[in-house]
Design an enzyme around this catalytic site. Structure first.
Site, short mmCIF file in Angstrom:
data_model
loop_
_atom_site.label_atom_id
_atom_site.label_comp_id
_atom_site.label_asym_id
_atom_site.label_seq_id
_atom_site.Cartn_x
_atom_site.Cartn_y
_atom_site.Cartn_z
N GLY A 59 -21.41 5.74 -23.43
CA GLY A 59 -22.72 6.00 -22.86
C GLY A 59 -23.84 5.10 -23.35
O GLY A 59 -25.00 5.31 -23.02
N CYS A 117 -22.39 -1.09 8.23
CA CYS A 117 -23.08 -0.33 9.27
C CYS A 117 -23.66 0.95 8.70
O CYS A 117 -23.22 2.05 9.03
CB CYS A 117 -22.11 -0.03 10.40
SG CYS A 117 -21.47 -1.52 11.14
#
Ligand SMILES: *Cc1c(COP(=O)(O)O)cnc(C)c1O
Length: 432
Positions: A249, A362
């Protein structure tokens, strides 16, 4: 001026990575193209490993979280740097197996591993299975029994630390799909369950408190909470857990707004806290594991695109379209992550334009960034996106049946393909 130390401007005014001209790379290999700087990956592995040796003293392992960027060559490098690897799926495990990654240095994660995955993990002899819950404990015990094996386990604990809001939740609801909470006795019950199962060897506990974290105190706090739990287990069960895995992290710089901490400061500060706490509680200093993913690879990678259309809508904005997008970098579409953009062939020019970078899919949401400063773009320019080494290739997909780009590594002024570009044949490979 750049977010990563491996980027520079060469004598042609072009962007270079690890000293290699990115415009040449785009020409040689085509675009879109992922480019990694091998030396920087190795440097990061060493920084974590050396900091552990230097500050922790006790024993430990740096386990690279392969979900950040997984391919055979990456795992060869990680192994060569004496680090272990985390895997979360049969695909990542199989990749590790395909390069003979040492099984004992693999941690297998996931909140819902399938029987097929657990079986393969046991067959390969994976060193640590990080078990998420009691249901999985029973399943694993059963599979191990059928194979006549004992399996080494860490239990995933939810310590109740929200690293992002910087809010150390001590009571109340802890909302995560992962792991067992200490709060409601779930974790202690998990320990008791594990100790009661004959094919399970309970080695220790694991936690992972979040990602892209810029402070060290949440990690220190996690260390304290986990050690306190080890001490509680010792008191209640008379059993001393040997290993403490504090997850990954650690934050990196995507744009100049980010201020990451020097990598070795984590282990320095966490070591101090863990050592003091172990002494205070009268427990042995645990074998420690950390699991950096993003911090190892993100700054080492860039993506190169070719600019196609440019559309200037005077009342709205200017779109610069590239030959990739959410199929190779879905992070902006997923969570508006910010990046630094550079026109590679104009890297020495000022960024006096402000544009939206559009992908080719798209989907109106197929963007790589909005309102970003950029040099004046023209058709056929090479656009570089910085710090894309983590969670880009690994999250790439074939939406619109777009082919996944190649991955190239540079080292010592040379480049080589480590993942070849997909072909249209690859696209229909699984179709019947
Ligand atoms: C994602 C993950 C990591 C790595 O996280 P980074 O933010 O990339 O360092 C480590 N451990 C576990 C269990 C994870 O899920």
């Amino acid at each position: 001026m750049f977010v990563s130390s491996n980027l520079s401007i060469n004598e042609k005014g072009n962007l270079a990575i690890g000293g290699v001209d990115t415009v040449d790379l785009a020409k040689q290999y085509g675009t879109p193209l992922y480019v990694f700087d091998e030396d920087l990956i190795r440097t990061h592995c060493r920084q974590f490993k050396n900091s552990m040796d230097k500050y922790y003293g006790g024993e430990g392992l740096v386990c690279y979280a392969s979900k950040a960027f997984c391919c055979k060559e990456m795992l060869r490098i990680v192994n060569d740097e004496n680090c272990g690897a985390d895997v979360v799926s049969i695909g990542e495990l199989y990749t590790a197996m395909s390069v003979n990654f040492p099984a004992e240095k693999i941690c297998y994660h996931g909140n819902n591993k399938t029987p097929e995955e657990l079986e393969l993990a046991l067959d390969y002899g994976v060193g640590r299975i990080v078990v998420d819950n009691e249901i999985e404990l029973e399943l694993l015990n059963k599979i191990a029994g059928e194979k006549g094996k004992k399996v080494n386990v860490l239990l995933r604990i939810t310590p109740g630390i929200d690293a992002h809001t910087h809010d150390f939740i001590k009571t109340g609801k802890i909302d995560s799909k992962f792991g067992m909470t200490i709060e409601f006795g779930t974790a202690m019950n998990g320990v008791k369950k594990a100790l009661s199962l004959e094919n399970i060897v309970l080695e220790g506990i694991h936690c992972h408190i979040g990602s892209q974290i810029f402070q060290i105190d949440p990690f220190e706090h996690a260390g304290e909470v986990m050690l306190t739990f080890i001490s509680d287990v010792k008191k209640e069960c008379g059993y001393e857990l040997k290993t403490m895995n504090l997850g990954g992290g650690f934050g990196i710089m995507y744009t100049e707004e980010d201020s990451p901490v020097a990598y070795d400061l984590y282990m320095k500060k966490v070591s101090d806290v863990v050592k003091a706490k172990a002494q205070e509680l009268g427990v042995n200093l645990p074998y420690i594991i950390i699991e950096p993913g993003r911090s190892v690879v993100a700054p080492a990678g860039i993506t190169l695109y070719t600019v196609g259309g440019i559309k200037d809508i005077p009342t709205a904005r200017k779109y610069v379209s590239v030959d990739g997008g959410m199929t190779d970098n879905i992070r902006y579409a997923l969570y508006q992550s910010k990046y630094d953009f550079i026109i590679a062939n104009k890297a020495n020019q000022p960024k006096d334009d402000n544009v939206t970078i559009a992908g080719r899919c798209c989907e109106s949401g197929d963007l790589l960034g909005e309102n970003v400063p950029l040099q004046k773009a023209e058709v056929s320019d090479i656009l570089a996106v910085c710090a894309t080494g983590a969670y880009n290739y690994s999250m790439s997909n074939n939406y619109n049946r777009v082919r996944k780009p190649a991955v190239v590594m540079v080292k010592d002024g040379n480049s080589r393909v480590v993942v070849r570009r997909e072909t249209v044949e690859d696209i229909i490979r699984c179709d019947i």
